[in-house]
Design a protein around this motif. Structure first.
Motif, PDB file in Angstrom:
ATOM      1  N   THR A   1       0.862  -1.183   0.000  1.00  0.00           N
ATOM      2  CA  THR A   1       0.000   0.000   0.000  1.00  0.00           C
ATOM      3  C   THR A   1       0.900   1.236   0.000  1.00  0.00           C
ATOM      4  OG1 THR A   1      -1.857   1.090   1.120  1.00  0.00           O
ATOM      5  CG2 THR A   1      -0.201   0.060   2.528  1.00  0.00           C
TER       6      THR A   1
ATOM      7  N   ALA B   1      -1.631   5.036   5.547  1.00  0.00           N
ATOM      8  CA  ALA B   1      -1.839   3.656   5.995  1.00  0.00           C
ATOM      9  C   ALA B   1      -1.032   3.413   7.257  1.00  0.00           C
ATOM     10  CB  ALA B   1      -1.429   2.683   4.908  1.00  0.00           C
TER      11      ALA B   1
ATOM     12  N   ALA C   1      -3.912  -3.256   5.800  1.00  0.00           N
ATOM     13  CA  ALA C   1      -3.641  -2.023   6.552  1.00  0.00           C
ATOM     14  C   ALA C   1      -4.915  -1.190   6.704  1.00  0.00           C
ATOM     15  CB  ALA C   1      -2.575  -1.204   5.838  1.00  0.00           C
TER      16      ALA C   1
ATOM     17  N   HIS D   1      -6.563   2.427   6.649  1.00  0.00           N
ATOM     18  CA  HIS D   1      -6.294   3.702   5.988  1.00  0.00           C
ATOM     19  C   HIS D   1      -7.107   4.812   6.652  1.00  0.00           C
ATOM     20  CE1 HIS D   1      -5.020   0.745   2.979  1.00  0.00           C
ATOM     21  NE2 HIS D   1      -4.211   1.694   2.530  1.00  0.00           N
TER      22      HIS D   1
END
Length: 687
Positions: free
Chosen positions: A562, A581, A588, A590
């Motif tokens: 990410t 993130a 993850a 966000h």
């Protein structure tokens, strides 16, 4: 004839009297209850409670005597007030007032005139009447009178003196961070308090030990300049005197009594002093020539390895811990550092150490001790592994306060601190304990300073300032093959298919990058900034006449799964989104904040303010949105800066369709004025 008339009159009168005795009205009158005794809680003297003796109020205006009166039958009542005192010859004096009637439970008042005697104990009481009988006085039953003293006299202004800041019309006195004692002394005994302030400060009220006695206060200037200390005497009645004014001229703060930049050449055995005369001898666990804190004047630093030899010492006392002092340093805990560590301390006499600045349980901490008991500790801010932080520790002796600044911001304050006088050596990188020296530093140290005064907030902020360093500037005026050069010859931007530099209608300079949306993007080979520390990104972008109808990414700094940071356009809302993130994982979390997009062109800037643990989104140099970004939420981007796309768990986002120009990257935080300059639609190679 007359005799018969008199007899008839007597008989009629007797009969009428008998009738009256038998009427309900007369029965009610016979059963009438007297009004209640006024309760002390219902009596006030100018809204102050009814009290007597030493608690009696002193008033600078003739008061209103107020009461609330009740009748058990609910009858209307009137108030009778009585004011009494003794004159100068001891003769009793009295005044009375009877009011008109009002319903039971009503409030009554007697507004006294200012001809009542001054500086005399005056007593008052009140009772109620229902026009049939009188209720008891409020003073009955051992309750006593309400009392007050009328004192309209305005006290004389105090005399202001200071042994630390003499009132010299031409001379300047040290200075910023040096506490000054100011004494207010009233010439008469009317003053029981003093009201004082200094130019630009709040107003304070301090009690005199006894009427007319002087008071000494302490004030520490935080900026140089001309100041006016103002004070008024305050009487017991609340009257204030005219202002007394005292003008002082405060110089800049005294320079450090000792300092060591710790930027000595590799292989050196001691640190040369920048102030003072004592070099700091290095232990065997110290290596010079390590990288210093970015964006500062300290390009190199000392690296300490955490062993018992990881310390430096001038082998002499530096801080006078019996008075105010301050210490400051750049510090960077190294990977693998564990436990509590010390940045600066001073060996004590009867106790091991009088103060210690360092890490306590993973947080920055200032400990101040005056005995074997646990020290007073000011703790705040995470000591992040691998990150430089600037620390300023302040001990304010008159205020008995310890303050800790981390990266120029106040992180913690501890009250009731007392540092024991210490005649031992100053220590860099360790602390003396009952069992010997310990807590050796593992990491980098730079720019250690010691003052014999308080360091104020503005100075702490200045000491921690890091100048943003530009790490990349792509003007996007030209391209050679599939690359567009960096202004100073650094890593270029690589252009993919669907991305091209063109000279048609640029935003800034003579060209711009056109992203067509057909797979086009531009990227650097490696990240131009470390996303774990402070950085700034800025770029111009323009869509055209209308906002796009699909989601797109403007820029990103990706990891493997990410993006550490991403700025994207959300079509449903027409908003720019700043996205961070919490980890470089497919799952993850966000965090998003957003602001409105303008199709005709905007300058977008992302600023990671590392000391403040915030990341901010600016549009055209105006703060548009921000997010908290604690150290636990930062991780290093591993892929180069991307223009026109971002990484997702399943691949890359759809490419962008837009005009992009004048891309810049920096380590550190750009100032507001610098953001304004780079947001203007022309090139600024020097910023």
């Amino acid at each position: 004839m007359a005799r018969h008339a008199l007899l008839r009159s007597a008989l009629v009168g007797a009969a009428l009297s008998a009738v009256l005795v038998a009427t309900p009205f007369t029965a009610a009158a016979a059963a009438n209850a007297a009004p209640d005794r006024p309760a002390a809680a219902d009596l006030t003297t100018s809204y102050q409670p009814c009290v007597s003796g030493d608690e009696r109020p002193h008033l600078n205006r003739a008061p209103a005597l107020r009461s609330v009166l009740h009748d058990p039958d609910g009858d209307a009542v009137a108030a009778q007030y009585e004011l009494s005192w003794e004159d100068a010859s001891g003769e009793p004096q009295k005044r009375e007032l009877t009011t008109g009637s009002r319903p039971s439970g009503s409030g009554f008042s007697w507004h006294l005139e200012d001809d009542i005697p001054e500086d005399t104990t005056l007593q008052w009481r009140v009772r109620a009447t229902d026009r049939t009988g009188w209720g008891p006085w409020s003073s009955d039953g051992g309750v006593g009178h309400c009392e007050f003293v009328y004192d309209p006299t305005e006290p004389a202004p105090p005399v202001i003196t200071s042994p630390d800041y003499p009132e010299d019309p031409e001379g300047w006195t040290d200075g910023v961070g040096v506490p000054g004692r100011f004494t207010f002394d009233a010439p008469t005994e009317e003053a029981v308090k003093y009201r004082w302030s200094v130019y630009g400060s709040p107003t304070y009220l301090v009690d005199a030990p006894a009427p007319g006695e002087p008071v000494t206060v302490t004030w520490t200037p935080e900026r140089s300049g001309v100041y006016v200390v103002e004070a008024q005497s305050v009487s017991r009645a609340g009257s204030t005197s005219d202002y007394a004014r005292y003008t002082i001229r405060v110089s800049s703060g005294r320079t450090p009594v000792a300092s060591w930049a710790l930027g000595d050449a590799a292989g050196a055995s001691e640190a040369a002093p920048g102030a003072g005369s004592a070099p700091a001898t290095a232990g065997t666990g110290v290596t010079f020539g390590a990288a210093g804190p970015e964006g500062t004047a300290y390009g190199t630093a000392a690296a300490l390895d955490g062993t018992p030899g990881a310390y430096l010492s001038p082998q002499t006392t530096i801080a006078d811990t019996s008075a105010s002092f301050a210490v400051a340093a750049w510090a960077r805990p190294s990977t693998g550092a564990e436990g509590d560590m010390t940045v600066v301390s001073q060996d004590g006499g009867a106790i091991p150490a009088s103060f210690a600045l360092g890490v306590d349980d993973g947080r920055w901490s200032l400990a101040v001790a005056d005995g074997p008991a646990d020290p007073v500790r000011a703790t705040g801010g995470t000591a992040a592994i691998g990150k430089w932080a600037h620390l300023t520790a302040v001990y304010d002796a008159p205020a008995r306060t310890a303050r800790l600044y981390v990266d120029g911001r106040l992180a913690a304050t501890a009250e009731g601190a007392t540092a024991a006088p210490a005649a031992g050596d100053l220590q860099l990188g360790r602390i003396r304990t009952a069992a010997g020296h310990a807590g050796n530093w593992h990491g980098g140290l730079a720019d250690v300073r010691v003052w014999d005064r308080v360091v104020v907030a503005d100075e702490a902020a200045t000491l921690a300032t890091r100048k943003a360093q530009r790490t990349g500037y792509w003007q996007l005026n030209e391209a050679s093959g599939a690359t567009s050069p960096e202004y100073t010859g650094g890593q270029p931007l690589t252009l993919s298919g669907g991305a091209a530099v063109t000279e048609t209608d640029p935003i800034a300079g003579t060209g711009h990058l056109e992203l067509t949306g057909s797979g086009g993007y531009a990227a650097t080979a490696t990240p131009p900034v470390d996303t774990r520390a402070g950085y700034t990104l800025g770029v111009h972008v323009r869509f055209g006449d209308d906002l796009p109808t699909r989601d797109m990414t403007l820029l990103s700094l990706p990891g493997d799964h990410t993006n550490a940071v991403e700025v994207r356009y959300e079509a449903d809302t027409g908003m720019w989104q700043l996205v961070v993130a919490d980890a470089d994982t497919p799952t993850a979390t966000h965090t998003i904040t957003e602001t409105y997009a303008n199709p005709w062109g905007q300058h977008i800037a992302v600023v990671h303010d590392d000391p403040a643990d915030r990341i901010r989104l600016y549009t055209d140099a105006d703060l548009a949105a921000e997010l908290p970004l604690p150290d636990s939420a930062t991780w290093p981007a591993t892929t180069g800066l991307q223009l026109g796309r971002g990484r997702t768990a399943t691949g890359w986002t759809d490419p962008m369709t837009a005009t992009v120009d004048d891309l810049r990257t920096y380590t550190g935080v750009l100032s507001a004025s610098d953001l304004t300059f780079i947001s203007l639609p022309w090139e600024h190679p020097d910023i």
